[in-house]
Design a protein around this motif. Structure first.
Motif, PDB file in Angstrom:
ATOM      1  N   UNK A  75     -14.308 -88.766  37.661  1.00 49.74           N
ATOM      2  CA  UNK A  75     -15.600 -89.240  37.155  1.00 49.74           C
ATOM      3  C   UNK A  75     -15.470 -90.670  36.621  1.00 49.74           C
ATOM      4  N   UNK A  76     -14.334 -90.975  36.004  1.00 49.70           N
ATOM      5  CA  UNK A  76     -14.089 -92.352  35.562  1.00 49.70           C
ATOM      6  C   UNK A  76     -14.041 -93.306  36.753  1.00 49.70           C
ATOM      7  N   UNK A  77     -13.518 -92.840  37.870  1.00 50.18           N
ATOM      8  CA  UNK A  77     -13.463 -93.682  39.067  1.00 50.18           C
ATOM      9  C   UNK A  77     -14.861 -93.995  39.581  1.00 50.18           C
ATOM     10  N   UNK A  78     -15.719 -92.996  39.583  1.00 43.30           N
ATOM     11  CA  UNK A  78     -17.105 -93.225  40.007  1.00 43.30           C
ATOM     12  C   UNK A  78     -17.783 -94.201  39.051  1.00 43.30           C
ATOM     13  N   UNK A  79     -17.578 -93.976  37.759  1.00 42.63           N
ATOM     14  CA  UNK A  79     -18.136 -94.891  36.762  1.00 42.63           C
ATOM     15  C   UNK A  79     -17.600 -96.304  36.916  1.00 42.63           C
ATOM     16  N   UNK A  80     -16.332 -96.424  37.257  1.00 38.21           N
ATOM     17  CA  UNK A  80     -15.726 -97.744  37.460  1.00 38.21           C
ATOM     18  C   UNK A  80     -16.389 -98.473  38.621  1.00 38.21           C
ATOM     19  N   UNK A  81     -16.619 -97.773  39.726  1.00 34.34           N
ATOM     20  CA  UNK A  81     -17.253 -98.414  40.890  1.00 34.34           C
ATOM     21  C   UNK A  81     -18.661 -98.893  40.558  1.00 34.34           C
ATOM     22  N   UNK A  82     -19.436 -98.061  39.869  1.00 31.15           N
ATOM     23  CA  UNK A  82     -20.777 -98.489  39.464  1.00 31.15           C
ATOM     24  C   UNK A  82     -20.706 -99.626  38.449  1.00 31.15           C
ATOM     25  N   UNK A  83     -19.750 -99.528  37.527  1.00 27.02           N
ATOM     26  CA  UNK A  83     -19.575-100.577  36.532  1.00 27.02           C
ATOM     27  C   UNK A  83     -19.198-101.914  37.153  1.00 27.02           C
ATOM     28  N   UNK A  84     -18.333-101.889  38.163  1.00 32.39           N
ATOM     29  CA  UNK A  84     -17.956-103.130  38.846  1.00 32.39           C
ATOM     30  C   UNK A  84     -19.180-103.787  39.481  1.00 32.39           C
ATOM     31  N   UNK A  85     -20.001-102.985  40.140  1.00 31.44           N
ATOM     32  CA  UNK A  85     -21.209-103.525  40.762  1.00 31.44           C
ATOM     33  C   UNK A  85     -22.133-104.125  39.701  1.00 31.44           C
ATOM     34  N   UNK A  86     -22.306-103.433  38.595  1.00 32.77           N
ATOM     35  CA  UNK A  86     -23.170-103.926  37.522  1.00 32.77           C
ATOM     36  C   UNK A  86     -22.612-105.211  36.904  1.00 32.77           C
ATOM     37  N   UNK A  87     -21.291-105.270  36.726  1.00 35.25           N
ATOM     38  CA  UNK A  87     -20.664-106.445  36.122  1.00 35.25           C
ATOM     39  C   UNK A  87     -20.789-107.666  37.025  1.00 35.25           C
ATOM     40  N   UNK A  88     -20.583-107.468  38.315  1.00 37.87           N
ATOM     41  CA  UNK A  88     -20.721-108.580  39.259  1.00 37.87           C
ATOM     42  C   UNK A  88     -22.176-109.049  39.305  1.00 37.87           C
ATOM     43  N   UNK A  89     -23.099-108.099  39.336  1.00 38.08           N
ATOM     44  CA  UNK A  89     -24.518-108.439  39.346  1.00 38.08           C
ATOM     45  C   UNK A  89     -24.888-109.238  38.090  1.00 38.08           C
ATOM     46  N   UNK A  90     -24.386-108.813  36.941  1.00 37.90           N
ATOM     47  CA  UNK A  90     -24.658-109.530  35.692  1.00 37.90           C
ATOM     48  C   UNK A  90     -24.080-110.944  35.735  1.00 37.90           C
ATOM     49  N   UNK A  91     -22.888-111.086  36.262  1.00 36.52           N
ATOM     50  CA  UNK A  91     -22.272-112.417  36.354  1.00 36.52           C
ATOM     51  C   UNK A  91     -23.083-113.321  37.277  1.00 36.52           C
ATOM     52  N   UNK A  92     -23.546-112.781  38.384  1.00 38.81           N
ATOM     53  CA  UNK A  92     -24.337-113.580  39.339  1.00 38.81           C
ATOM     54  C   UNK A  92     -25.666-114.032  38.718  1.00 38.81           C
ATOM     55  N   UNK A  93     -26.193-113.241  37.776  1.00 38.78           N
ATOM     56  CA  UNK A  93     -27.439-113.591  37.086  1.00 38.78           C
ATOM     57  C   UNK A  93     -27.174-114.432  35.832  1.00 38.78           C
ATOM     58  N   UNK A  94     -25.916-114.723  35.564  1.00 45.47           N
ATOM     59  CA  UNK A  94     -25.498-115.463  34.367  1.00 45.47           C
ATOM     60  C   UNK A  94     -25.852-114.713  33.084  1.00 45.47           C
TER      61      UNK A  94
END
Length: 132
Positions: A75-94
Motif C-alpha cells: 500500500x505504501x508503494x501505491x501511495x508512493x506512485x501517486x505521491x510522485x505524480x502529485x509532487x511532480x505536478x506541484x513542481x511543474x505548477x511552481x
C-alpha cells in the motif's frame, strides 16, 4: 553488517533493496542541498525515477503475504506512485509548498517507514544490519 543475506536473496529483492538504498542517500542530499537550482532539478528527476523503480519493484517482492501475495507495505508503494505524480505536478505548477510536502512525505513514508519494516526480525535487511 554483512550484505551476504541480501545477495543470497532473489534478484528482485536485491534490485529493490539497492535502489531503495540509493534513493535514501540521494533523498538525503536533496533534502539538505539548495532548492530551485539546476542540480536540484536534475537530481530530483533522478530521485523520482529511482523511487518509481523502488515502488514498482516492490510488487515483485513477496516476503510477507497477508492478502494473497500482498502486504501492507505494498500500500505504501501505491501511495508512493501517486505521491510522485502529485509532487511532480506541484513542481511543474511552481507550487513549492505542495511539492516540498509531497516529496518529504514520499521520503518518510516510502523510504523511512517502509525501510523500518525491513529491519524487523526475520526480514532480510534485519539479517544484513544486525546479523543472522
Amino acid at each position: 553488517m554483512s550484505f551476504a543475506p541480501l545477495f543470497a536473496s532473489p534478484g528482485p529483492v536485491v534490485l529493490h533493496a539497492i535502489a531503495a538504498l540509493a534513493a535514501f542517500a540521494l533523498g538525503l542530499v536533496q533534502i539538505v542541498a539548495p532548492k530551485g537550482t539546476v542540480p536540484h532539478r536534475l537530481l530530483g528527476w533522478l530521485w523520482v525515477a529511482i523511487m518509481a523503480f523502488v515502488a514498482l519493484s516492490s510488487f515483485f517482492v513477496h516476503e510477507i503475504r497477508l492478502w494473497g501475495p500482498w502486504s501492507p507495505i505494498h500500500l505504501l508503494s501505491i501511495g508512493t506512485l501517486f505521491g510522485l505524480a502529485a509532487a511532480v505536478y506541484a513542481a511543474r505548477r511552481h507550487a513549492v509548498r505542495s511539492h516540498r510536502n509531497a516529496m518529504i512525505g514520499i521520503f518518510v513514508g516510502g523510504l523511512v517507514i517502509a525501510g523500518g519494516f525491513t529491519l524487523l526480525p526475520g526480514r532480510i535487511m534485519h539479517a544484513v544490519v544486525f546479523g543472522g
